[in-house]
Scaffold this motif. Structure first.
Motif, PDB file in Angstrom:
ATOM      1  N   ALA A  34       0.816  -1.269  -0.260  1.00 13.88           N
ATOM      2  CA  ALA A  34      -0.070  -0.019   0.192  1.00 13.88           C
ATOM      3  C   ALA A  34       0.894   1.133   0.012  1.00 13.88           C
ATOM      4  O   ALA A  34       0.541   2.178  -0.833  1.00 13.88           O
ATOM      5  N   ALA A  35       1.907   1.232   0.760  1.00 14.82           N
ATOM      6  CA  ALA A  35       2.632   2.454   0.924  1.00 14.82           C
ATOM      7  C   ALA A  35       3.591   2.681  -0.325  1.00 14.82           C
ATOM      8  O   ALA A  35       3.478   3.696  -0.936  1.00 14.82           O
ATOM      9  N   ARG A  40       4.385   5.748  -5.105  1.00 16.73           N
ATOM     10  CA  ARG A  40       4.476   5.744  -6.570  1.00 16.73           C
ATOM     11  C   ARG A  40       3.783   6.807  -7.227  1.00 16.73           C
ATOM     12  O   ARG A  40       3.773   7.439  -8.406  1.00 16.73           O
ATOM     13  N   ALA A  41       2.489   6.573  -6.941  1.00 12.89           N
ATOM     14  CA  ALA A  41       1.319   7.404  -7.641  1.00 12.89           C
ATOM     15  C   ALA A  41       1.593   9.008  -7.319  1.00 12.89           C
ATOM     16  O   ALA A  41       1.451   9.801  -8.156  1.00 12.89           O
ATOM     17  N   TRP A  51      -0.664   5.718 -12.810  1.00 14.60           N
ATOM     18  CA  TRP A  51      -0.035   5.324 -11.742  1.00 14.60           C
ATOM     19  C   TRP A  51      -1.487   5.397 -10.544  1.00 14.60           C
ATOM     20  O   TRP A  51      -1.111   4.444  -9.499  1.00 14.60           O
ATOM     21  N   TRP A  52      -2.104   6.200 -10.784  1.00 15.45           N
ATOM     22  CA  TRP A  52      -3.343   6.104  -9.670  1.00 15.45           C
ATOM     23  C   TRP A  52      -4.200   4.892  -9.972  1.00 15.45           C
ATOM     24  O   TRP A  52      -4.844   4.152  -8.869  1.00 15.45           O
ATOM     25  N   TRP A  53      -4.266   4.431 -11.037  1.00 14.92           N
ATOM     26  CA  TRP A  53      -5.201   3.306 -11.366  1.00 14.92           C
ATOM     27  C   TRP A  53      -4.508   2.152 -10.784  1.00 14.92           C
ATOM     28  O   TRP A  53      -4.766   1.041 -10.229  1.00 14.92           O
ATOM     29  N   ALA A  54      -2.965   1.973 -11.279  1.00 15.53           N
ATOM     30  CA  ALA A  54      -2.070   1.228 -10.681  1.00 15.53           C
ATOM     31  C   ALA A  54      -2.222   1.007  -8.938  1.00 15.53           C
ATOM     32  O   ALA A  54      -2.185  -0.053  -8.551  1.00 15.53           O
ATOM     33  N   ALA A  55      -2.248   2.234  -8.497  1.00 11.36           N
ATOM     34  CA  ALA A  55      -2.249   2.288  -6.852  1.00 11.36           C
ATOM     35  C   ALA A  55      -3.640   1.752  -6.523  1.00 11.36           C
ATOM     36  O   ALA A  55      -3.500   1.170  -5.579  1.00 11.36           O
ATOM     37  N   ALA A  62      -3.564  -5.045  -1.454  1.00  7.37           N
ATOM     38  CA  ALA A  62      -3.126  -4.910  -0.066  1.00  7.37           C
ATOM     39  C   ALA A  62      -4.343  -5.250   0.952  1.00  7.37           C
ATOM     40  O   ALA A  62      -4.214  -5.996   2.049  1.00  7.37           O
ATOM     41  N   ALA A  63      -5.517  -4.697   0.684  1.00  8.83           N
ATOM     42  CA  ALA A  63      -6.612  -4.721   1.508  1.00  8.83           C
ATOM     43  C   ALA A  63      -7.132  -6.412   1.591  1.00  8.83           C
ATOM     44  O   ALA A  63      -7.513  -6.830   2.549  1.00  8.83           O
ATOM     45  N   THR A  64      -7.079  -6.982   0.554  1.00 11.48           N
ATOM     46  CA  THR A  64      -7.318  -8.326   0.441  1.00 11.48           C
ATOM     47  C   THR A  64      -6.442  -9.201   1.192  1.00 11.48           C
ATOM     48  O   THR A  64      -6.855  -9.970   1.986  1.00 11.48           O
TER      49      THR A  64
END
Length: 183
Positions: A34-35, A40-41, A51-55, A62-64
């Motif tokens: 997540a960090a 990166r975004a 990069w926002w879509w990638a994030a 990460a949540a999963t």
């Protein structure tokens, strides 16, 4: 400088996960993913929406991971990266200029028609690479052990990528030499 550090940490992601899995529960390693995704975004040049879509995809993984406390979503991240790059490069084939053409125009703004055709072919090659690399990343995540996953995604995939870049550079030199030799 910020971008460089984020790139280095992202490249080291498989090694960091591999080392972390022996010491921490997967849910704690989800914080690393997540960090890195958010950093990166935020650090991306021109705050590119890609990069926002990638994030967003990384945050979902990460949540999963945090929810189920299993390593698999962490190990699927390289697959998602390859899928995202395949979509980006593939979309540029349907809606030119291609990604490779845009990169080429940074150093050669007056790219001729032959150069545009060449960059289109190179973009297609990269799409093939992302399919193959993503498939191998998925194989290592699903059927390989942690060591194989880290070795492939943290070293071999980068060597393959570098080989493709180097091979393309050699081909480009030959193509340019041939173009200059013909009147």
């Amino acid at each position: 400088m910020r971008w460089g550090l984020v790139v280095v940490l992202t490249a080291a992601y498989p090694l960091l996960v591999y080392l972390g899995l022996g010491r921490f529960e997967p849910r704690w390693l989800a914080l690393l993913l997540a960090a890195l995704a958010v950093a990166r975004a935020l650090a991306s040049p021109r705050r590119d929406p890609f990069w926002w879509w990638a994030a967003a995809a990384a945050l979902l993984l990460a949540a999963t991971t945090a929810l189920i406390n299993q390593a698999m979503p962490l190990k699927v991240y390289p697959v998602v990266v390859n899928l995202g790059l395949l979509l980006l490069f593939g979309a540029s084939l349907r809606h030119p200029p291609t990604v490779v053409e845009r990169i080429a125009r940074l150093t050669e703004p007056d790219l001729d028609a032959a150069g545009v055709r060449y960059t289109r072919c190179v973009t297609q090659v990269w799409c093939g690479f992302f399919v193959l690399n993503g498939s191998l990343a998925l194989f290592t995540a699903c059927w390989g052990d942690d060591k194989l996953w880290a070795l492939y995604n943290g070293l071999i995939a980068y060597l393959l990528m570098g080989s493709l870049m180097g091979g393309e550079w050699l081909v480009r030199r030959k193509v340019r030499a041939a173009q200059k030799a013909t009147p």
